[in-house]
Design an enzyme around this catalytic site. Structure first.
Site, PDB file in Angstrom:
ATOM      1  N   ASP A 297       0.859  -1.184   0.000  1.00 11.38           N
ATOM      2  CA  ASP A 297       0.000   0.000   0.000  1.00 11.38           C
ATOM      3  C   ASP A 297       0.894   1.232   0.000  1.00 11.38           C
ATOM      4  OD1 ASP A 297      -1.731   2.097   0.538  1.00 11.38           O
ATOM      5  OD2 ASP A 297      -2.940   0.959   1.973  1.00 11.38           O
ATOM      6  N   HIS A 298       0.878   1.966  -1.110  1.00 12.73           N
ATOM      7  CA  HIS A 298       1.799   3.094  -1.266  1.00 12.73           C
ATOM      8  C   HIS A 298       1.434   4.281  -0.372  1.00 12.73           C
ATOM      9  CE1 HIS A 298       5.232   4.800  -2.912  1.00 12.73           C
ATOM     10  NE2 HIS A 298       4.901   4.944  -4.175  1.00 12.73           N
ATOM     11  N   ARG A 299       0.253   4.261   0.233  1.00 11.10           N
ATOM     12  CA  ARG A 299      -0.095   5.307   1.190  1.00 11.10           C
ATOM     13  C   ARG A 299       0.676   5.138   2.490  1.00 11.10           C
ATOM     14  NH1 ARG A 299      -6.391   4.143   1.386  1.00 11.10           N
ATOM     15  NH2 ARG A 299      -5.431   2.092   1.698  1.00 11.10           N
TER      16      ARG A 299
ATOM     17  N   ILE B   1       3.563   2.642   2.750  1.00  8.26           N
ATOM     18  CA  ILE B   1       4.929   2.161   2.521  1.00  8.26           C
ATOM     19  C   ILE B   1       5.507   2.826   1.280  1.00  8.26           C
ATOM     20  CG2 ILE B   1       6.332   0.120   2.021  1.00  8.26           C
ATOM     21  CD1 ILE B   1       4.071  -1.503   3.434  1.00  8.26           C
TER      22      ILE B   1
END
Length: 402
Positions: A374-376, A378
């Site tokens: 999850d780029h939010r 990590i």
């Protein structure tokens, strides 16, 4: 010409012709700015009556590029403080006689990328509250809208599946089971709501496999009924160490997306394919168990899954999920995150490849790994560090048994 953040752009392509009937969001022209080319979509449906620009011409924001005949103004929503499309009376006399009271036509402020995303997700941009400069709709606005309306199906313009009416003798209908519907709904929701990024890597597991085969051989000599240990418990243990070393991977995002919860326990879920369904039993407190214990527990939970005997307690409180397709084949893939977790590891089939050791090529067993995160929560650098750490654990058995 809508406001796309540039005062002036050059027309490089005209995508429609005079007299052509166009649909909402259909591409009209392609323009080129300082850094990129972009397609300008139509804000309405109608017929092209005139094209006032040429290829190579530079146009400014709010300048007229085309004139349309619109047959149904009642379907066009009115809003203030937005740019609107101007109509020249002399080119639309027949239309103006029928509809003299010309209303302003909504022009949604959004880049072509955002418009394509909205079309892909079947979201009407007119329902989106813009947060960008000059009332521009951003990608984040669409994501927020979807998160707020996921449970409300009526909020989306879900198009009906226009399946071709095949003759019934030419195909068989297979009903989708309730569990498949639930799994599909969850997968779709996770894919839409979580910004996925997948990091790929290969790990040299030659020494690990030598150790594993030797261990299984010795165990079989002592007890012929003893189950073999697969590579999966080693991967589970390496992930446990990784979650302790990088706590951000052992976390969940709060409902309001303003807080990250770091978990104080290490539980790892394993995706199990069972008769066209997918279950994720969870191994609890993995960090406190050795590989032999993990192997026994994994066999026990897998058996329960195949016998359809898993209960809710077997599948809750997961921190991280592993999807292992190594026994089937293939190389890399992009596994979908199991919300509310923030990452998932995909394991593919190991293959012998030549690996240069500084002097010569050595045949090495390489294991493909795919880490979706999850780029939010990590960032890419941490994802690379985490996957590198997992590789270090698997490439040297001493790290796993210490």
């Amino acid at each position: 010409m809508p406001d796309i953040g540039l005062e002036e752009v050059e027309v490089t392509e005209i995508l429609v012709k005079i007299g052509e009937e166009i649909k909402l969001d259909q591409g009209l022209i392609t323009v080129e700015g300082d850094k990129a080319s972009m397609e300008i979509p139509s804000p309405i449906s109608g017929i092209v009556k005139d094209i006032t620009i040429k290829i190579g011409e530079k146009v400014k924001t709010s300048s007229i590029i085309m004139i349309f005949k619109v047959n149904n103004l009642n379907s066009i929503k009115n809003e203030k403080d937005l740019n609107y499309i101007k109509t020249e009376k002399k080119l639309n006399e027949n239309f103006l006689e029928e509809k003299k009271d010309i209303k302003k036509i909504v022009l949604v402020h959004a880049t072509p990328v955002v418009r394509r995303l909205a079309r892909h997700l079947n979201v009407d941009l007119k329902n989106i509250t813009p947060s960008g400069p000059k009332n521009r709709i951003l990608k984040e606005d669409i994501e927020l809208y979807i998160r707020n309306n996921t449970s409300n199906k009526s909020s989306f313009n879900i198009e009906k599946n226009n399946t071709t009416n095949f003759h019934k003798d030419l195909f068989n209908e297979i009903p989708i089971t309730n569990i498949q519907q639930i799994i599909g709904k969850n997968l779709h929701q996770n894919w839409v709501n979580i910004p996925h990024v997948t990091q790929f890597d290969e790990v040299n597991i030659t020494l690990l496999e030598e150790f594993r085969h030797k261990y299984n051989t010795e165990k079989k000599q002592k007890n012929n009924m003893c189950s073999k240990i697969t590579i999966l418990p080693f991967i589970i243990k390496s992930v446990a160490y990784g979650l302790l070393e990088f706590p951000i991977f052992n976390s969940s995002l709060s409902v309001n997306k303003k807080t990250i919860f770091l978990k104080k326990y290490v539980n790892v879920g394993i995706a199990v394919d069972v008769q066209n369904a997918l279950f994720v039993p969870v191994l609890k407190n993995v960090d406190k168990k050795n590989i032999a214990n993990l192997s026994s527990e994994l066999i026990f939970l897998s058996k329960k899954a195949h016998e359809n005997k898993l209960d809710a307690s077997d599948m809750k409180d997961g921190c991280f999920t592993i999807s292992n397709l190594g026994g089937i084949g293939g190389s890399w893939f992009s596994p979908i995150i199991n919300s509310p977790e923030v990452a998932i590891l995909g394991v593919s089939k190991a293959l012998i490849k030549p690996l240069w050791n500084g002097k010569e090529f050595i045949p090495s067993l390489m294991l493909p790994l795919s880490l979706s995160y999850d780029h939010r929560v990590i960032n890419g650098a941490d994802a690379a560090r985490f996957l590198t750490f997992i590789g270090k654990m698997l490439s040297d058995i001493r790290f796993l048994i210490m």
